[in-house]
Motif scaffolding. Structure first.
Motif, short mmCIF file in Angstrom:
data_model
loop_
_atom_site.label_atom_id
_atom_site.label_comp_id
_atom_site.label_asym_id
_atom_site.label_seq_id
_atom_site.Cartn_x
_atom_site.Cartn_y
_atom_site.Cartn_z
N SER A 35 -13.19 9.95 2.18
CA SER A 35 -13.83 10.44 3.22
C SER A 35 -14.31 9.40 4.47
N LEU A 36 -14.72 8.10 3.66
CA LEU A 36 -14.96 7.03 4.79
C LEU A 36 -13.73 6.48 5.59
N LEU A 37 -12.41 6.58 4.82
CA LEU A 37 -11.17 6.55 5.55
C LEU A 37 -11.03 7.66 6.70
N TYR A 38 -11.30 8.86 6.40
CA TYR A 38 -11.16 9.94 7.07
C TYR A 38 -12.31 9.56 8.43
N MET A 39 -13.50 9.54 8.03
CA MET A 39 -14.33 9.26 9.04
C MET A 39 -13.86 8.32 10.07
N ASN A 40 -13.23 7.29 9.83
CA ASN A 40 -12.92 5.82 10.70
C ASN A 40 -11.58 6.31 11.29
N HIS A 41 -10.88 7.49 10.98
CA HIS A 41 -9.54 7.76 11.36
C HIS A 41 -8.52 6.82 10.95
N ARG A 42 -8.65 6.32 9.80
CA ARG A 42 -7.58 5.41 9.19
C ARG A 42 -6.74 6.05 8.19
N ASP A 43 -5.85 6.66 9.02
CA ASP A 43 -4.90 7.72 8.17
C ASP A 43 -3.47 7.16 8.37
N GLU A 44 -3.27 5.84 9.04
CA GLU A 44 -2.13 5.37 9.32
C GLU A 44 -1.02 5.56 7.98
N VAL A 45 -1.48 5.40 6.78
CA VAL A 45 -0.59 5.34 5.83
C VAL A 45 0.15 6.82 5.47
N ALA A 46 -0.61 7.84 6.06
CA ALA A 46 -0.03 9.20 5.76
C ALA A 46 0.59 9.67 7.13
N ARG A 47 0.71 9.05 8.11
CA ARG A 47 1.48 9.55 9.60
C ARG A 47 2.82 9.36 9.24
N TYR A 48 3.56 10.35 9.78
CA TYR A 48 4.93 10.41 9.55
C TYR A 48 5.76 10.81 8.42
N GLU A 49 4.76 11.00 7.36
CA GLU A 49 5.34 11.36 6.15
C GLU A 49 5.65 13.07 6.39
N PRO A 50 6.85 13.70 5.37
CA PRO A 50 7.59 12.76 4.72
C PRO A 50 8.68 12.38 5.76
N LEU A 51 8.94 10.97 5.72
CA LEU A 51 9.98 10.21 6.33
C LEU A 51 11.36 10.96 5.95
N GLU A 52 11.47 11.40 4.68
CA GLU A 52 12.90 11.88 4.35
C GLU A 52 13.18 13.11 5.12
N GLU A 53 12.34 13.73 5.58
CA GLU A 53 12.67 15.14 6.40
C GLU A 53 12.22 14.96 7.71
N LYS A 54 12.00 13.57 8.23
CA LYS A 54 11.67 13.62 9.61
C LYS A 54 12.47 12.18 10.07
N GLU A 55 11.85 11.07 10.39
CA GLU A 55 12.40 10.21 11.10
C GLU A 55 13.75 9.53 10.63
N ASN A 56 13.65 9.41 9.10
CA ASN A 56 14.81 8.96 8.29
C ASN A 56 15.85 9.88 7.90
N LYS A 57 15.79 11.37 8.10
CA LYS A 57 16.28 12.13 7.57
C LYS A 57 18.03 12.14 7.97
N LYS A 58 18.30 11.89 9.18
CA LYS A 58 19.73 11.80 9.46
C LYS A 58 20.40 10.48 8.72
#
Length: 420
Positions: free
Chosen positions: A216-239
């Protein structure tokens, strides 16, 4: 003689890769806990929650049950007595030395007697790769070290994002608010009250209250960097992943060209001048047909709580300015430091089943490259990660160095919760 030394170093590191690691997958298509941030920081705790037999074993255990009840009582008491003292409140969520010793001792007893826990460590924790740096430990030692790492990670989050202590890289990773302000103190107290008194109770595992509060402390501080862009395998890295299966790596001298970022120091620029130079240097190596793939590495690191992700912007630049096909570009949008540039690139290579016995090239500007090739960089890796994420080999020129990935790169590091 130098070639023989490089070969010996390469053989030592390659021997660390088992067939299991060669087929390892970064499975973040769905969260195992409902929180990708939890999964990527605290694999052990997620695994315990999801293993029915182990979950029940720990919830029914008298020692762990007592720790859970004591934690609940202490937090409830502090919500009433601490008033506006955040440090007083947070101390209720932190594990005291005596509690940590009791947890270690009970795990040791259970590992002697309970087959479900023995199997859990052997078939889940070991095979996951998440605690690869502990692979030479006994099963009991591995479990204890994994738990201790999780406990340290939760404590780190509470100190940095609850109490406002400076992290190692304060310019990038600090708390988002003034922890002395009435607003922030009130926010933390209200979140604690919600978690403790209003949120429906699920697991009653001994670590549950501390884990939920940390997240919750991470969430309150908007520190979700580690979860952004996941799943890479189905998005940016798929091709690119689909393309990797068709590549004849034997036709190339190297497996990939890893281009390191250099983040801007303002909120307008998507890439810095040096970041663009790094791309030019990497493209030269790629266009010389030395490798079939480019890996770009860099997250939301610069400036503080950066709007743009460097790897995303580097990929766009490669495609739009240098006309590199998307299927030849892999991105690592999480790295915040040079240490994790190399570590995260190694993770991608392992996950996407690239040839791990084939060297790659790391490219960056000459000043940065001098640092990567310096013994001080290895010392920093050992200090911050506990292992070398790659073996640095021969320098090709002032901006390019050969390297091989290291299996220990799979190891989670919740001490750095924004890029574990």
């Amino acid at each position: 003689m130098r070639k023989i030394i490089y070969l010996l170093l390469a053989l030592i590191y390659i021997s660390g890769f088992s067939q299991k690691e060669k087929g390892f997958e970064l499975d973040y298509s769905t969260s195992k806990s409902g929180s990708l941030i939890q999964d990527k920081n605290f694999y052990l705790l997620t695994a315990i929650q999801n293993d029915k037999a182990v979950n029940q074993l720990l919830q029914k255990n008298s020692v762990f049950k007592t720790i859970f009840k004591n934690k609940q009582q202490e937090i409830g008491s502090k919500l009433t007595s601490c008033k506006d003292s955040i440090s007083c409140l947070i101390s209720g969520y932190q594990f005291e030395e005596k509690e940590l010793k009791n947890i270690d001792g009970e795990f040791q007893i259970l590992m002697k007697d309970e087959k479900v826990l023995q199997d859990f460590v052997k078939n889940n924790l070991r095979s996951s790769g998440k605690y690869e740096n502990f692979k030479n430990s006994t099963d009991t030692e591995l479990l204890l070290k994994a738990w201790q790492l999780c406990a340290q990670g939760m404590d780190r989050i509470m100190k940095v994002y609850g109490l406002g202590e400076a992290p190692q890289y304060a310019k990038m990773d600090s708390v988002s608010y003034d922890v002395r302000s009435k607003f922030y103190k009130g926010s933390v107290i209200m979140w604690s009250d919600f978690l403790h008194n209003k949120k429906p109770k699920g697991n009653m595992l001994f670590f549950q209250e501390s884990l939920e509060f940390s997240l919750s402390l991470l969430y309150m501080n908007h520190r979700d960097e580690v979860a952004r862009y996941e799943p890479l395998e189905e998005k940016e890295n798929k091709k690119t992943i689909a393309h990797i299966k068709k590549i004849d790596f034997d036709a190339f001298e190297y497996a990939s060209v890893l281009i390191l970022g250099n983040g801007p120091e303002n909120y307008q620029d998507r890439l810095s001048a040096i970041g663009k130079l790094n791309l030019q240097l990497g493209v030269l190596e790629y266009e010389a047909k030395k490798a079939p793939l480019i890996i770009v590495s860099g997250g939301h690191a610069h400036p503080f709580r950066a709007t743009f992700c460097e790897a995303i912007e580097m990929k766009k630049e490669l495609m739009n300015v240098h006309h590199i096909p998307e299927e030849n570009i892999l991105i690592d949008p999480f790295a915040r430091h040079t240490t994790t540039n190399l570590r995260n690139a190694a993770r991608l290579m392992i996950a996407y089943q690239m040839p791990l016995d084939k060297k790659s090239i790391v490219v960056t500007n000459s000043n940065h490259s001098n640092y990567v090739g310096n013994a001080n960089f290895n010392s920093r890796c050992m200090e911050e990660l506990g292992y070398l994420p790659a073996v640095i080999l021969k320098r090709l020129n002032s901006t390019a160095i050969e390297f091989l990935p290291n299996a220990e790169s799979l190891h989670q590091n919740p001490i750095d919760p924004l890029d574990p």
